[in-house]
Design a protein around this motif. Structure first.
Motif, PDB file in Angstrom:
ATOM      1  N   GLY A 136       0.898  -1.183   0.144  1.00 31.41           N
ATOM      2  CA  GLY A 136       0.050  -0.169   0.029  1.00 31.41           C
ATOM      3  C   GLY A 136       0.889   1.301  -0.028  1.00 31.41           C
ATOM      4  N   LEU A 137       1.814   1.438   0.799  1.00 34.87           N
ATOM      5  CA  LEU A 137       2.632   2.358   0.823  1.00 34.87           C
ATOM      6  C   LEU A 137       3.351   2.586  -0.432  1.00 34.87           C
ATOM      7  CD1 LEU A 137       4.585   1.739   4.486  1.00 34.87           C
ATOM      8  CD2 LEU A 137       2.919   3.791   3.816  1.00 34.87           C
ATOM      9  N   TYR A 138       4.138   1.752  -0.749  1.00 32.13           N
ATOM     10  CA  TYR A 138       4.797   2.097  -1.914  1.00 32.13           C
ATOM     11  C   TYR A 138       3.870   1.893  -3.530  1.00 32.13           C
ATOM     12  CZ  TYR A 138       8.934   1.677   0.337  1.00 32.13           C
ATOM     13  OH  TYR A 138      10.076   2.088   1.161  1.00 32.13           O
ATOM     14  N   GLY A 139       2.491   1.471  -3.422  1.00 33.27           N
ATOM     15  CA  GLY A 139       1.790   1.408  -4.427  1.00 33.27           C
ATOM     16  C   GLY A 139       0.912   2.950  -4.455  1.00 33.27           C
ATOM     17  N   ALA A 140       1.052   3.833  -3.149  1.00 36.30           N
ATOM     18  CA  ALA A 140       0.709   5.093  -3.149  1.00 36.30           C
ATOM     19  C   ALA A 140       1.723   5.827  -3.664  1.00 36.30           C
ATOM     20  CB  ALA A 140       0.437   5.311  -1.658  1.00 36.30           C
ATOM     21  N   ALA A 142       3.822   5.093  -6.072  1.00 32.54           N
ATOM     22  CA  ALA A 142       3.867   4.829  -7.397  1.00 32.54           C
ATOM     23  C   ALA A 142       2.684   5.697  -7.980  1.00 32.54           C
ATOM     24  CB  ALA A 142       3.719   3.421  -7.853  1.00 32.54           C
ATOM     25  N   GLY A 143       1.479   5.824  -6.997  1.00 32.26           N
ATOM     26  CA  GLY A 143       0.324   6.464  -7.713  1.00 32.26           C
ATOM     27  C   GLY A 143       0.596   8.115  -7.671  1.00 32.26           C
ATOM     28  N   VAL A 147       1.147   6.021 -11.717  1.00 27.39           N
ATOM     29  CA  VAL A 147       1.284   4.721 -12.188  1.00 27.39           C
ATOM     30  C   VAL A 147       0.517   3.769 -11.438  1.00 27.39           C
ATOM     31  CG1 VAL A 147       2.975   2.984 -12.667  1.00 27.39           C
ATOM     32  CG2 VAL A 147       3.460   5.141 -13.064  1.00 27.39           C
ATOM     33  N   PRO A 148      -0.262   3.008 -11.924  1.00 24.80           N
ATOM     34  CA  PRO A 148      -1.023   2.066 -11.264  1.00 24.80           C
ATOM     35  C   PRO A 148      -0.422   0.713 -10.945  1.00 24.80           C
ATOM     36  CG  PRO A 148      -1.646   1.771 -13.341  1.00 24.80           C
ATOM     37  CD  PRO A 148      -0.621   2.715 -13.438  1.00 24.80           C
ATOM     38  N   VAL A 149      -0.846   0.143  -9.844  1.00 24.51           N
ATOM     39  CA  VAL A 149      -0.217  -1.402  -9.452  1.00 24.51           C
ATOM     40  C   VAL A 149      -1.365  -2.155 -10.285  1.00 24.51           C
ATOM     41  CG1 VAL A 149       0.061  -3.215  -7.891  1.00 24.51           C
ATOM     42  CG2 VAL A 149       0.588  -0.895  -7.306  1.00 24.51           C
ATOM     43  N   VAL A 150      -0.765  -2.977 -11.160  1.00 30.40           N
ATOM     44  CA  VAL A 150      -1.652  -3.972 -12.068  1.00 30.40           C
ATOM     45  C   VAL A 150      -1.549  -5.606 -11.663  1.00 30.40           C
ATOM     46  CG1 VAL A 150      -1.637  -2.274 -13.797  1.00 30.40           C
ATOM     47  CG2 VAL A 150       0.034  -4.612 -13.959  1.00 30.40           C
ATOM     48  N   PRO A 211      -4.284   4.576 -10.445  1.00 30.31           N
ATOM     49  CA  PRO A 211      -3.433   4.610  -9.587  1.00 30.31           C
ATOM     50  C   PRO A 211      -3.956   4.977  -8.232  1.00 30.31           C
ATOM     51  CG  PRO A 211      -2.824   6.262 -11.167  1.00 30.31           C
ATOM     52  CD  PRO A 211      -4.475   5.674 -11.600  1.00 30.31           C
ATOM     53  N   LEU A 212      -3.521   4.271  -7.076  1.00 29.51           N
ATOM     54  CA  LEU A 212      -3.588   4.632  -5.747  1.00 29.51           C
ATOM     55  C   LEU A 212      -3.309   5.973  -5.242  1.00 29.51           C
ATOM     56  CD1 LEU A 212      -4.658   3.507  -2.983  1.00 29.51           C
ATOM     57  CD2 LEU A 212      -2.271   2.767  -2.555  1.00 29.51           C
ATOM     58  N   VAL A 213      -4.043   7.101  -5.088  1.00 31.82           N
ATOM     59  CA  VAL A 213      -3.738   8.425  -4.825  1.00 31.82           C
ATOM     60  C   VAL A 213      -4.320   8.816  -3.376  1.00 31.82           C
ATOM     61  CG1 VAL A 213      -4.146  10.946  -5.494  1.00 31.82           C
ATOM     62  CG2 VAL A 213      -3.927   8.877  -7.269  1.00 31.82           C
ATOM     63  N   PHE A 214      -3.409   9.250  -2.610  1.00 27.71           N
ATOM     64  CA  PHE A 214      -3.541  10.019  -1.308  1.00 27.71           C
ATOM     65  C   PHE A 214      -3.317  11.493  -1.745  1.00 27.71           C
ATOM     66  CE2 PHE A 214      -3.120   5.619  -0.141  1.00 27.71           C
ATOM     67  CZ  PHE A 214      -3.994   5.661   1.143  1.00 27.71           C
ATOM     68  N   LYS A 215      -4.131  12.196  -1.756  1.00 29.40           N
ATOM     69  CA  LYS A 215      -4.169  13.739  -2.060  1.00 29.40           C
ATOM     70  C   LYS A 215      -3.552  14.628  -0.887  1.00 29.40           C
ATOM     71  CE  LYS A 215      -7.305  13.514  -5.787  1.00 29.40           C
ATOM     72  NZ  LYS A 215      -8.487  14.239  -6.206  1.00 29.40           N
TER      73      LYS A 215
END
Length: 272
Positions: A136-140, A142-143, A147-150, A211-215
């Motif tokens: 989750g941390l690194y997917g965010a 990348a977001g 870039v999405p995690v596929v 993409p996983l986005v935390f704004k």
């Protein structure tokens, strides 16, 4: 299409014990080859799905586990530390998708070799009110680069934790956890075949993966493994002590948060 494959070791088929994931143990020498072979399965799947360039990120421990001469020569290899983007270093090179191979569940979970970044120092990490593991941390992170995690692989506990985080990703179960150091695994051959197929499926559907986005700025809560560890980290003036083992800080972005957490991880070595 440029693809980043981030490869950890705890979620690899046949890996169960600390001795398999720590250099200096004879079992590690075999496990690092299993890790590289699962990375190769993912690389092959990416190229068959139409990738024109693949980067494979060595994302475990000291980030220099997979022997480069064992890896598919078509891929470029990201190894060594420190590096700012850690487990997704390479995402800044304009990749279109991330695949996570050999990942594990978060700290204090019931998955095989479960931890978050540093098992000696960290007992849990939250962005806002959401607890996240490494995926989750690194997917965010990348977001933040769009870039999405596929695709992602690991044990059943890892998958249950992360399917809600990455609802569009293809998940490959390599083993079933029956304890911290026990489980029921696919054979390495079966696992590699499933990863190969999963990468192809994930990349084929990448257009629908968000993409996983935390704004905005992130309020990060870190629960440590001991009061002594929290004492150490709170030498950083911007950290607020929450209780005996927890602290809180604000970061301008997920990238800043991850870099601060990795600095804490490095600091923790003084208490070993």
């Amino acid at each position: 299409m440029k693809v980043l494959i981030s490869t950890d070791i705890e979620g690899v088929a046949g890996v169960y014990h600390q001795e398999q994931v720590r250099p200096g143990n004879p079992e590690f020498e075999r496990a690092r080859l299993l890790m590289a072979q699962e990375a190769n399965a993912a690389i092959a799947g990416a190229f068959e799905a139409g990738a024109t360039e693949v980067l494979v990120n060595d994302s475990h421990g000291g980030f220099r586990n997979m022997p480069p001469d064992v890896l598919d020569p078509r891929a470029r290899v990201v190894q060594g530390k420190p590096r700012y983007l850690s487990m997704v270093a390479g995402v800044e090179e304009g990749v279109q998708a991330v695949c996570m191979v050999g990942y594990h569940s978060r700290a204090q979970g019931r998955g095989i070799l479960a931890h978050t970044i540093n098992s000696f120092a960290f007992a849990g990490i939250w962005l806002g009110d959401r607890e996240l593991g490494e995926a989750g941390l690194y997917g965010a992170l990348a977001g933040e680069y769009g870039v999405p995690v596929v695709m992602a692989s690991g044990d059943d506990v890892f998958i249950a934790e992360n399917q809600p985080v990455f609802p569009h990703a293809v998940f490959v179960q390599t083993k079933r956890a029956t304890g911290f150091s026990s489980g029921v695994s696919l054979s390495p051959e079966q696992s590699r075949a499933a990863i190969h197929s999963g990468v192809k499926q994930g990349l084929a559907a990448r257009a629908s993966a968000a993409p996983l986005v935390f704004k905005g700025p992130q309020v990060v809560t870190l629960r440590t493994q001991s009061p002594a560890m929290a004492d150490l980290f709170c030498q950083w003036p911007s950290f607020e002590r929450v209780d005996g083992v927890s602290l809180r800080f604000t970061a301008d972005s997920v990238e800043a948060a991850v870099r601060m957490l990795n600095c804490c991880s490095a600091m923790s070595a003084m208490l070993r």
